[in-house]
Design an enzyme around this catalytic site. Structure first.
Site, PDB file in Angstrom:
ATOM      1  N   THR A 138       1.299  -5.086   4.374  1.00 11.38           N
ATOM      2  CA  THR A 138       1.170  -5.515   5.767  1.00 11.38           C
ATOM      3  C   THR A 138       0.542  -6.900   5.929  1.00 11.38           C
ATOM      4  O   THR A 138       0.646  -7.483   7.000  1.00 11.38           O
ATOM      5  CB  THR A 138       0.330  -4.501   6.558  1.00 11.38           C
ATOM      6  OG1 THR A 138      -0.949  -4.364   5.931  1.00 11.38           O
ATOM      7  CG2 THR A 138       1.018  -3.149   6.608  1.00 11.38           C
ATOM      8  N   ASP A 139      -0.102  -7.436   4.882  1.00 15.13           N
ATOM      9  CA  ASP A 139      -0.811  -8.714   5.029  1.00 15.13           C
ATOM     10  C   ASP A 139       0.085  -9.846   5.507  1.00 15.13           C
ATOM     11  O   ASP A 139      -0.323 -10.666   6.322  1.00 15.13           O
ATOM     12  CB  ASP A 139      -1.477  -9.129   3.709  1.00 15.13           C
ATOM     13  CG  ASP A 139      -2.625  -8.219   3.324  1.00 15.13           C
ATOM     14  OD1 ASP A 139      -3.248  -7.615   4.228  1.00 15.13           O
ATOM     15  OD2 ASP A 139      -2.905  -8.101   2.119  1.00 15.13           O
ATOM     16  N   SER A 146       1.185  -8.198  -0.935  1.00 11.95           N
ATOM     17  CA  SER A 146       1.704  -9.070   0.129  1.00 11.95           C
ATOM     18  C   SER A 146       0.800 -10.266   0.403  1.00 11.95           C
ATOM     19  O   SER A 146       1.270 -11.287   0.894  1.00 11.95           O
ATOM     20  CB  SER A 146       1.957  -8.282   1.406  1.00 11.95           C
ATOM     21  OG  SER A 146       0.765  -7.825   1.976  1.00 11.95           O
ATOM     22  N   THR A 160       0.807  -1.218   0.000  1.00 13.17           N
ATOM     23  CA  THR A 160       0.000   0.000   0.000  1.00 13.17           C
ATOM     24  C   THR A 160       0.839   1.267   0.000  1.00 13.17           C
ATOM     25  O   THR A 160       0.455   2.274  -0.594  1.00 13.17           O
ATOM     26  CB  THR A 160      -0.937  -0.002   1.227  1.00 13.17           C
ATOM     27  OG1 THR A 160      -1.713  -1.194   1.206  1.00 13.17           O
ATOM     28  CG2 THR A 160      -1.864   1.196   1.222  1.00 13.17           C
TER      29      THR A 160
END
Length: 142
Positions: free
Chosen positions: A113-114, A82, A35
């Site tokens: 961040t996943d 991710s 992101t």
């Protein structure tokens, strides 16, 4: 301090960017995707935007301040969501760090961040006994 950039395909050699005889305080920033480097498309959806994050980082006066380390930014040619990352992506990141280990004082991996925790965990095993810092970070907001 200076910031240089290059776009590479995953698995390509990222070495050779650090200037010979560069002063201490050299950091390699590896932008994998996520992101942080996305922009809105014509429909208002966030999409990876090649070169966007690199241009933002290069334009930040804080990074050019005295006392900041020189930084090289490697942006993967194919930015990875991710949620789609797997062991081959983690191996590519680890290989990039391994190939450039002696050129830099530290490494920053920018990704989504996943699976950030999984990336950090995988790298901790792949880079066992590493004597330099590796920071894995990302953002949920562009």
């Amino acid at each position: 301090s200076t910031i240089t950039t290059r776009t590479v395909a995953r698995g390509d050699d990222v070495g050779g960017m650090a200037a010979a005889g560069a002063a201490a305080g050299r950091v390699l920033i590896i932008y994998v995707g996520g992101t942080m480097g996305m922009t809105e498309d014509e429909f208002g959806s966030l999409r990876p935007s090649k070169g966007y994050l690199t241009s933002v980082l290069k334009a930040m006066p804080e990074l050019a301040s005295p006392g900041m380390p020189d930084a090289d930014i490697v942006e993967y040619d194919e930015l990875v969501d991710s949620s789609d990352m797997d062991a081959s992506d983690w191996a590519s990141i680890a290989k990039d760090i391994e190939r450039t280990y002696f050129d830099y004082d530290g490494f920053v991996v920018l990704q989504g961040t996943d699976t950030m925790a999984w990336t950090a965990s995988a790298l901790s095993f792949m880079l066992d006994n590493l004597g330099k810092p590796v920071i894995v970070t990302g953002s949920m907001i562009p």
